[in-house]
Design a protein around this motif. Structure first.
Motif, PDB file in Angstrom:
ATOM      1  N   ASP A  24     -48.670   7.531 -14.891  1.00 19.14           N
ATOM      2  CA  ASP A  24     -48.356   7.418 -13.472  1.00 19.14           C
ATOM      3  C   ASP A  24     -46.845   7.414 -13.199  1.00 19.14           C
ATOM      4  O   ASP A  24     -46.416   7.532 -12.066  1.00 19.14           O
ATOM      5  CB  ASP A  24     -48.948   6.129 -12.892  1.00 19.14           C
ATOM      6  N   ILE A  25     -46.055   7.238 -14.258  1.00 15.41           N
ATOM      7  CA  ILE A  25     -44.596   7.163 -14.114  1.00 15.41           C
ATOM      8  C   ILE A  25     -44.015   8.535 -14.398  1.00 15.41           C
ATOM      9  O   ILE A  25     -44.338   9.156 -15.407  1.00 15.41           O
ATOM     10  CB  ILE A  25     -44.012   6.118 -15.089  1.00 15.41           C
ATOM     11  N   PRO A  26     -43.141   9.036 -13.520  1.00 13.39           N
ATOM     12  CA  PRO A  26     -42.526  10.348 -13.775  1.00 13.39           C
ATOM     13  C   PRO A  26     -41.798  10.353 -15.121  1.00 13.39           C
ATOM     14  O   PRO A  26     -41.150   9.378 -15.484  1.00 13.39           O
ATOM     15  CB  PRO A  26     -41.535  10.513 -12.620  1.00 13.39           C
ATOM     16  N   PRO A  27     -41.910  11.442 -15.880  1.00 11.47           N
ATOM     17  CA  PRO A  27     -41.319  11.505 -17.230  1.00 11.47           C
ATOM     18  C   PRO A  27     -39.827  11.204 -17.262  1.00 11.47           C
ATOM     19  O   PRO A  27     -39.337  10.622 -18.220  1.00 11.47           O
ATOM     20  CB  PRO A  27     -41.587  12.945 -17.680  1.00 11.47           C
ATOM     21  N   GLU A  28     -39.087  11.582 -16.221  1.00 11.17           N
ATOM     22  CA  GLU A  28     -37.639  11.345 -16.239  1.00 11.17           C
ATOM     23  C   GLU A  28     -37.293   9.855 -16.248  1.00 11.17           C
ATOM     24  O   GLU A  28     -36.197   9.460 -16.620  1.00 11.17           O
ATOM     25  CB  GLU A  28     -36.931  12.058 -15.089  1.00 11.17           C
ATOM     26  N   PHE A  29     -38.242   8.988 -15.863  1.00  8.17           N
ATOM     27  CA  PHE A  29     -37.997   7.551 -15.899  1.00  8.17           C
ATOM     28  C   PHE A  29     -38.305   6.951 -17.268  1.00  8.17           C
ATOM     29  O   PHE A  29     -37.994   5.802 -17.528  1.00  8.17           O
ATOM     30  CB  PHE A  29     -38.815   6.831 -14.831  1.00  8.17           C
ATOM     31  N   LEU A  30     -38.935   7.699 -18.146  1.00  7.73           N
ATOM     32  CA  LEU A  30     -39.286   7.222 -19.477  1.00  7.73           C
ATOM     33  C   LEU A  30     -38.289   7.660 -20.543  1.00  7.73           C
ATOM     34  O   LEU A  30     -38.267   7.119 -21.638  1.00  7.73           O
ATOM     35  CB  LEU A  30     -40.685   7.716 -19.871  1.00  7.73           C
ATOM     36  N   ILE A  31     -37.449   8.639 -20.221  1.00  6.57           N
ATOM     37  CA  ILE A  31     -36.508   9.193 -21.190  1.00  6.57           C
ATOM     38  C   ILE A  31     -35.307   8.259 -21.333  1.00  6.57           C
ATOM     39  O   ILE A  31     -34.750   7.784 -20.349  1.00  6.57           O
ATOM     40  CB  ILE A  31     -36.026  10.591 -20.738  1.00  6.57           C
ATOM     41  N   LYS A  32     -34.906   8.001 -22.579  1.00  2.00           N
ATOM     42  CA  LYS A  32     -33.679   7.257 -22.842  1.00  2.00           C
ATOM     43  C   LYS A  32     -32.627   8.246 -23.320  1.00  2.00           C
ATOM     44  O   LYS A  32     -32.939   9.230 -23.979  1.00  2.00           O
ATOM     45  CB  LYS A  32     -33.911   6.179 -23.896  1.00  2.00           C
ATOM     46  N   HIS A  33     -31.390   7.970 -22.986  1.00  2.00           N
ATOM     47  CA  HIS A  33     -30.282   8.858 -23.317  1.00  2.00           C
ATOM     48  C   HIS A  33     -29.518   8.287 -24.513  1.00  2.00           C
ATOM     49  O   HIS A  33     -28.823   7.281 -24.372  1.00  2.00           O
ATOM     50  CB  HIS A  33     -29.372   9.018 -22.096  1.00  2.00           C
ATOM     51  N   PRO A  34     -29.639   8.933 -25.688  1.00  2.00           N
ATOM     52  CA  PRO A  34     -29.024   8.384 -26.904  1.00  2.00           C
ATOM     53  C   PRO A  34     -27.507   8.496 -26.889  1.00  2.00           C
ATOM     54  O   PRO A  34     -26.936   9.444 -26.341  1.00  2.00           O
ATOM     55  CB  PRO A  34     -29.617   9.236 -28.021  1.00  2.00           C
ATOM     56  N   LEU A  35     -26.873   7.499 -27.488  1.00  6.23           N
ATOM     57  CA  LEU A  35     -25.435   7.531 -27.710  1.00  6.23           C
ATOM     58  C   LEU A  35     -25.184   8.192 -29.059  1.00  6.23           C
ATOM     59  O   LEU A  35     -26.076   8.258 -29.905  1.00  6.23           O
ATOM     60  CB  LEU A  35     -24.872   6.107 -27.709  1.00  6.23           C
ATOM     61  N   THR A  60     -26.435  -8.359 -30.738  1.00  8.46           N
ATOM     62  CA  THR A  60     -27.441  -7.301 -30.661  1.00  8.46           C
ATOM     63  C   THR A  60     -26.794  -5.953 -30.930  1.00  8.46           C
ATOM     64  O   THR A  60     -25.569  -5.854 -31.003  1.00  8.46           O
ATOM     65  CB  THR A  60     -28.122  -7.298 -29.271  1.00  8.46           C
ATOM     66  N   THR A  61     -27.621  -4.938 -31.063  1.00  7.62           N
ATOM     67  CA  THR A  61     -27.134  -3.568 -31.169  1.00  7.62           C
ATOM     68  C   THR A  61     -27.807  -2.737 -30.085  1.00  7.62           C
ATOM     69  O   THR A  61     -28.862  -3.115 -29.561  1.00  7.62           O
ATOM     70  CB  THR A  61     -27.439  -2.944 -32.546  1.00  7.62           C
ATOM     71  N   PHE A  62     -27.179  -1.624 -29.757  1.00 12.38           N
ATOM     72  CA  PHE A  62     -27.759  -0.700 -28.778  1.00 12.38           C
ATOM     73  C   PHE A  62     -27.362   0.711 -29.161  1.00 12.38           C
ATOM     74  O   PHE A  62     -26.320   0.932 -29.761  1.00 12.38           O
ATOM     75  CB  PHE A  62     -27.320  -1.045 -27.346  1.00 12.38           C
ATOM     76  N   ASP A  63     -28.233   1.665 -28.822  1.00 13.95           N
ATOM     77  CA  ASP A  63     -27.942   3.061 -29.155  1.00 13.95           C
ATOM     78  C   ASP A  63     -28.331   4.032 -28.044  1.00 13.95           C
ATOM     79  O   ASP A  63     -28.367   5.236 -28.258  1.00 13.95           O
ATOM     80  CB  ASP A  63     -28.605   3.456 -30.470  1.00 13.95           C
ATOM     81  N   THR A  64     -28.620   3.492 -26.852  1.00  7.63           N
ATOM     82  CA  THR A  64     -28.902   4.352 -25.699  1.00  7.63           C
ATOM     83  C   THR A  64     -28.120   3.836 -24.491  1.00  7.63           C
ATOM     84  O   THR A  64     -27.738   2.658 -24.440  1.00  7.63           O
ATOM     85  CB  THR A  64     -30.405   4.385 -25.328  1.00  7.63           C
ATOM     86  N   VAL A  65     -27.928   4.713 -23.545  1.00  3.55           N
ATOM     87  CA  VAL A  65     -27.240   4.347 -22.306  1.00  3.55           C
ATOM     88  C   VAL A  65     -28.016   3.243 -21.595  1.00  3.55           C
ATOM     89  O   VAL A  65     -27.436   2.245 -21.137  1.00  3.55           O
ATOM     90  CB  VAL A  65     -27.105   5.591 -21.386  1.00  3.55           C
ATOM     91  N   GLU A  66     -29.317   3.396 -21.527  1.00  6.57           N
ATOM     92  CA  GLU A  66     -30.151   2.425 -20.811  1.00  6.57           C
ATOM     93  C   GLU A  66     -30.102   1.047 -21.467  1.00  6.57           C
ATOM     94  O   GLU A  66     -30.037   0.027 -20.777  1.00  6.57           O
ATOM     95  CB  GLU A  66     -31.600   2.929 -20.738  1.00  6.57           C
ATOM     96  N   ASP A  67     -30.103   1.020 -22.804  1.00  3.16           N
ATOM     97  CA  ASP A  67     -30.030  -0.272 -23.505  1.00  3.16           C
ATOM     98  C   ASP A  67     -28.674  -0.933 -23.288  1.00  3.16           C
ATOM     99  O   ASP A  67     -28.583  -2.158 -23.192  1.00  3.16           O
ATOM    100  CB  ASP A  67     -30.318  -0.101 -24.993  1.00  3.16           C
ATOM    101  N   PHE A  68     -27.603  -0.139 -23.225  1.00  2.00           N
ATOM    102  CA  PHE A  68     -26.289  -0.714 -22.928  1.00  2.00           C
ATOM    103  C   PHE A  68     -26.308  -1.392 -21.560  1.00  2.00           C
ATOM    104  O   PHE A  68     -25.875  -2.538 -21.418  1.00  2.00           O
ATOM    105  CB  PHE A  68     -25.172   0.332 -22.957  1.00  2.00           C
ATOM    106  N   TRP A  69     -26.790  -0.687 -20.528  1.00  3.03           N
ATOM    107  CA  TRP A  69     -26.769  -1.258 -19.177  1.00  3.03           C
ATOM    108  C   TRP A  69     -27.686  -2.475 -19.072  1.00  3.03           C
ATOM    109  O   TRP A  69     -27.374  -3.443 -18.381  1.00  3.03           O
ATOM    110  CB  TRP A  69     -27.128  -0.205 -18.132  1.00  3.03           C
ATOM    111  N   ARG A  70     -28.798  -2.445 -19.777  1.00  5.77           N
ATOM    112  CA  ARG A  70     -29.698  -3.600 -19.787  1.00  5.77           C
ATOM    113  C   ARG A  70     -28.961  -4.806 -20.359  1.00  5.77           C
ATOM    114  O   ARG A  70     -29.025  -5.909 -19.824  1.00  5.77           O
ATOM    115  CB  ARG A  70     -30.948  -3.288 -20.607  1.00  5.77           C
ATOM    116  N   LEU A  71     -28.236  -4.608 -21.434  1.00  2.56           N
ATOM    117  CA  LEU A  71     -27.450  -5.666 -22.055  1.00  2.56           C
ATOM    118  C   LEU A  71     -26.321  -6.119 -21.134  1.00  2.56           C
ATOM    119  O   LEU A  71     -26.154  -7.322 -20.888  1.00  2.56           O
ATOM    120  CB  LEU A  71     -26.884  -5.154 -23.384  1.00  2.56           C
ATOM    121  N   TYR A  72     -25.566  -5.176 -20.621  1.00  4.26           N
ATOM    122  CA  TYR A  72     -24.396  -5.491 -19.795  1.00  4.26           C
ATOM    123  C   TYR A  72     -24.765  -6.357 -18.593  1.00  4.26           C
ATOM    124  O   TYR A  72     -24.039  -7.290 -18.241  1.00  4.26           O
ATOM    125  CB  TYR A  72     -23.723  -4.195 -19.333  1.00  4.26           C
ATOM    126  N   HIS A  73     -25.894  -6.077 -17.994  1.00  2.00           N
ATOM    127  CA  HIS A  73     -26.298  -6.821 -16.796  1.00  2.00           C
ATOM    128  C   HIS A  73     -26.887  -8.192 -17.104  1.00  2.00           C
ATOM    129  O   HIS A  73     -27.228  -8.929 -16.173  1.00  2.00           O
ATOM    130  CB  HIS A  73     -27.275  -5.990 -15.963  1.00  2.00           C
TER     131      HIS A  73
END
Length: 167
Positions: A24-35, A60-73
């Motif tokens: 039910d979720i559009p695919p573009e919302f499921l994609i993570k952008h790797p660093l 912690t460690t992070f390797d995607t844009v989304e994980d960075f922002w999740r951490l930062y916030h």
């Protein structure tokens, strides 16, 4: 990642359960952008009963844009850190210390801010440097290992520091 999200929705006729699947979720919302690299967020806790190295904690460690922002916030801004506490973002496997082999022959670039700039500029400068760092937007990015932001310095100091370290 297949999964279901269940949430309760309150309405005028009571509570109903609504289930959403990944379909039910559009695919573009499921994609993570790797660093390009995996990065570690470090925290220095100034506990006088421990050695400097024992005070250095890999959070912690992070390797995607989304994980960075999740951490930062979900972390305190550098201007909100207590005296003697620091953050560091370094490539995974490199400790934010001169004794690490990747840093032994390196140097550093310091940005010193006056105390009055701490609230207005420190958090923005830190975010800008980290985004340039993890986005590989500095020249010679393979030579840059990480960045450190220092929390409030000693009461004698009127400066706040941000440094970029390289090999």
């Amino acid at each position: 990642m297949a999964g279901n999200i269940t949430e309760e929705v309150e309405g005028s006729t009571g509570t109903e359960t609504k289930t959403t699947t990944d379909a039910d979720i559009p695919p573009e919302f499921l994609i993570k952008h790797p660093l390009q690299n995996t990065w570690s967020l470090w925290f220095y806790d100034n506990d006088k009963s421990k050695t400097w190295e024992e005070n250095l904690i890999e959070l912690t460690t992070f390797d995607t844009v989304e994980d960075f922002w999740r951490l930062y916030h979900h972390i305190k801004l550098p201007s909100e850190l207590r005296q003697g506490h620091d953050y560091a973002v370094f490539k995974k496997g490199i400790r934010p210390m001169w004794e690490d082999d990747a840093n032994k022959m390196g140097g550093r670039w310091l940005i010193n801010l006056e105390r009055k700039q701490r609230n207005s500029d420190l958090d923005r400068f830190w975010l800008d440097v980290v985004l340039l760092l993890i986005g590989e937007n500095f020249e010679n990015t393979d030579e840059i290992c990480g960045a450190v932001v220092f929390g409030p310095e000693t009461l004698r100091s009127n400066m706040q520091s941000l440094k970029l370290e390289g090999s």
